[in-house]
Design an enzyme around this catalytic site. Structure first.
Site, mmCIF file in Angstrom:
data_model
loop_
_atom_site.group_PDB
_atom_site.id
_atom_site.type_symbol
_atom_site.label_atom_id
_atom_site.label_comp_id
_atom_site.label_asym_id
_atom_site.label_seq_id
_atom_site.Cartn_x
_atom_site.Cartn_y
_atom_site.Cartn_z
ATOM 1 N N HIS A 183 -34.126 -46.079 41.292
ATOM 2 C CA HIS A 183 -34.861 -47.055 42.094
ATOM 3 C C HIS A 183 -36.352 -46.781 42.143
ATOM 4 C CE1 HIS A 183 -30.670 -46.990 43.648
ATOM 5 N NE2 HIS A 183 -30.829 -48.295 43.746
ATOM 6 N N ASP A 230 -22.253 -1.557 30.413
ATOM 7 C CA ASP A 230 -21.246 -1.311 29.382
ATOM 8 C C ASP A 230 -21.837 -0.834 28.057
ATOM 9 O OD1 ASP A 230 -18.983 -1.195 27.826
ATOM 10 O OD2 ASP A 230 -18.110 -3.028 28.639
ATOM 11 N N HIS A 233 -19.022 -0.376 25.152
ATOM 12 C CA HIS A 233 -18.542 -1.352 24.173
ATOM 13 C C HIS A 233 -19.415 -1.370 22.916
ATOM 14 C CE1 HIS A 233 -21.909 -4.022 24.979
ATOM 15 N NE2 HIS A 233 -21.446 -4.932 24.178
ATOM 16 N N HIS A 249 -20.073 -3.641 18.502
ATOM 17 C CA HIS A 249 -21.262 -3.974 17.708
ATOM 18 C C HIS A 249 -21.480 -3.052 16.517
ATOM 19 C CE1 HIS A 249 -22.161 -6.994 20.600
ATOM 20 N NE2 HIS A 249 -22.323 -6.138 21.579
ATOM 21 N N ASP A 296 -19.724 -10.630 20.862
ATOM 22 C CA ASP A 296 -19.498 -10.530 22.307
ATOM 23 C C ASP A 296 -18.673 -11.682 22.866
ATOM 24 O OD1 ASP A 296 -20.698 -8.136 23.190
ATOM 25 O OD2 ASP A 296 -22.701 -9.027 23.091
#
Lengths: 455, 183
Positions: free
Chosen positions: A111, A213, A216, A221, A363
């Site tokens: 509007h 982490d 991991h 990786h 990941d």
């Protein structure tokens, strides 16, 4: 402002025992818990909304989300920054449809209600249709958030008028943050653009991965590390001289070798650059922090921002339902870096932690599977193991926060979920325990504090 | 990069002959087949040593906003790579630990709307095309990546080699968790 919901007063402490080291899987998919997170965590925390360098000039704006609430972040003519709901008070439509830009007005497409960059209602299509007194221009603007704050370039906002100051919210974590925000004269800036992607995973999996982490990294990786470094495996972890540090749910895991993350970036010129400025960094931040910067490290700011100091990806995990988040990624660089080094960092970040990056690719699938598999009606009642390093807390004479030895650890993750539990449980900020009690006191500047007890 | 033809199309450009257009069309189809087959050795042999492979990130901006999101190479990009950088990314697949590629992703690259033009260099050709890259993996992971490309291909003794590619993906929020694909 109160953020109450009717009818449910669950005891969230039954979802975890962090002294024993376990979590209940339901916090990663339950729709009621997720709704409560939006109220109790996202509507009450200080949330990252922008880097000042993204909106340097008057009228510059960007749009983002605080929790699932759409907001506009706009630079004002006086240089201040305002954050307001991107929602017209008339029917609720968006008033800004772009990711970023520069403007004098935000105008609703429905509007034609128009607002200035502070969110004040300035006019509308066919204004004569309203009678005198129908519209209170002062009070029908875009709802501004309760508070906006900036810490060394990072802009945060909160809907919560009772929230502590941003400095108190970040607390002693500023000692760590300065390693990325203030390691060189001139501070930092974001590279232009923002890459967004979607994962069908709970937002907490991204945050907890970056908060602590390291474990991991060498496995998940392995392929990323080898591809960026001529087949070399992940740098070895020194469990004696690496740490987890947690401050009120924020966390930084790090080595002290000074080069690990810089190696993973795979850009020798960037390594050279930091080696060159490292003596100055040591003068600026002290010996310890100059050794931490560049090491294998990762960090998150509670509740949903993460970054890799040295690799220079900066990211936010935006909740989009219990089983989906949108990942926004940027590249953070030192403002005074030469252009060719900024370019090297940008390419390195996109080749490692962009959606097509050699690290990022491995990941997403893990977090998606953690989320969907944990939802099984039988599976969800099995506990998850968060005990790694549970007996390794130490007192350290330089490092502030709750410190654990050995960066293969779940300590920061436990610290994050402890803060999650504190916020889900306590109605008032004042009643939430400090974890730990602040050690730096009310200092405004951690640059002068090379080590906590070296004062 | 001034030694190679530019991606920007001049006001007037000569369309290539039917024969040349056919040869380059076949080259693009062959490239798509190499990518579908994950035959990256053959694919990278089709890439020139001075390759620039670019896929910019595209923000949603108002029409009046003149921010150059496409040719400003300092901005964030999914890919802004030289050939050695592409090879570096691909070497991940040779490590045996690229967990998210095992089981293998299933790819189909569809290439359409091919136009071939001469450039200011006699041995380099500007090739426009559209792509639809489809991925499916595991049980029900799938996504579709659609967009336009502008390439420069160079004629060599052993066929054509890709010198420049600008691929514009139409996503703002990329509706996938990663981009383990070349386009």
């Amino acid at each position: 402002m109160r953020f109450e919901r009717i009818g449910r007063e669950p005891d969230y402490s039954r979802y975890m025992d962090l002294k024993e080291g376990w979590l209940d899987r339901r916090i990663f998919s339950d729709a009621d818990i997720y709704e409560e997170e939006l109220y109790r965590i996202f509507a009450r925390s200080w949330l990252f909304v922008a880097h000042e360098s993204q909106i340097p000039n008057s009228g510059d704006f960007l749009t983002t989300h605080m929790g699932e609430d759409a907001v506009i972040v706009a630079r004002q003519p006086d240089g201040s920054i305002r954050v307001m709901l991107n929602s017209c008070p008339h029917r609720g439509n968006k008033v800004c449809f772009a990711d970023a830009g520069n403007t004098r007005r935000f105008v609703c497409n429905y509007h034609g209600w128009g607002f200035d960059t502070a969110g004040e209602l300035k006019g509308m299509h066919e204004e004569y249709c309203y009678d005198a007194g129908d519209i209170d221009y002062k009070n029908h603007g875009l709802k501004n958030v309760a508070k906006v704050g900036s810490y060394k370039g990072l802009v945060f906002a909160t809907f919560n008028g009772d929230a502590p100051s941003l400095e108190a919210w970040l607390g002693d974590f500023r000692w760590y943050l300065d390693m990325i925000l203030d390691n060189e004269e001139g501070g930092t800036e974001f590279i232009g653009g923002c890459i967004k992607s979607v994962m069908s995973a709970n937002w907490k999996f991204g945050v907890e991965n970056f908060i602590g982490d390291a474990y991991h990294a060498g496995w998940t990786h392995d392929s990323g590390c080898r591809s960026m470094n001529d087949g070399m495996p992940f740098p070895p972890i020194d469990m004696q001289n690496s740490y987890h540090a947690s401050v009120n749910g924020h966390g930084w895991e790090f080595g002290t070798e000074g080069v690990g993350d810089l190696v993973l970036l795979g850009r020798p010129k960037v390594m050279e650059y930091y080696n060159k400025i490292r003596p100055k960094m040591a003068e600026r931040l002290g010996e310890m922090r100059s050794k931490i910067f560049g090491s294998v490290a990762s960090a998150s700011i509670f509740p949903n921002v993460s970054f890799l100091p040295g690799i220079s990806t900066f990211r936010q995990w935006q909740p989009k339902g219990p089983m989906q988040f949108e990942l926004k990624t940027w590249v953070i660089v030192n403002k005074n870096m030469p252009d060719d080094i900024k370019d090297e960092v940008t390419k390195g970040v996109m080749q490692t932690f962009g959606p097509g990056g050699t690290f990022e690719m491995d990941d997403g699938e893990n977090w998606e599977n953690c989320t969907t598999v944990n939802r099984g009606v039988v599976t969800r009642h099995e506990r998850l193991h968060y005990r790694c390093g549970i007996g390794r807390q130490i007192e350290h004479d330089t490092l502030p926060g709750i410190v654990y030895r050995g960066q293969y650890n779940d300590a920061n993750q436990r610290g994050f979920y402890q803060r999650w539990l504190d916020m889900m449980t306590h109605d008032e900020f004042g009643k939430m325990p400090a974890r730990p009690e602040p050690q730096l006191g009310n200092v405004a500047e951690t640059r002068d504090l090379p080590g906590l007890f070296a004062l | 990069m001034t030694d190679t033809a530019t991606l920007e199309r001049p006001a007037v450009a000569a369309a290539a002959s039917l024969e040349l257009t056919h040869a380059l069309t076949q080259t693009l189809y062959r490239e798509a087949r190499m990518l579908d087959d994950e035959n990256y050795k053959a694919w990278t042999e089709m890439l020139a040593e001075d390759l620039h492979y670019h896929m910019p990130g595209i923000e949603t901006r108002y029409r009046r906003d003149k921010t150059d999101q496409v040719t400003d190479l300092t901005r964030m990009a999914y890919y802004n790579d030289s050939k050695p950088e592409i090879l570096k990314r691909l070497s991940r697949l040779d490590t045996g630990t690229a967990w998210s590629e095992d089981p293998a992703t299933r790819y189909t690259h569809i290439v359409t709307n091919i136009e071939v033009e001469h450039t200011e260099k006699t041995d380099e050709f500007r090739v426009f095309s559209n792509f639809y890259a489809y991925r499916n993996r595991n049980e029900r992971d799938e996504d579709s990546l659609i967009g336009n490309r502008i390439d420069i291909w160079r004629q060599t003794g052993e066929g054509f080699q890709l010198v420049k590619r600008r691929a514009i993906l139409k996503h703002n929020v990329m509706l996938s968790k990663n981009l383990n694909i070349y386009i």
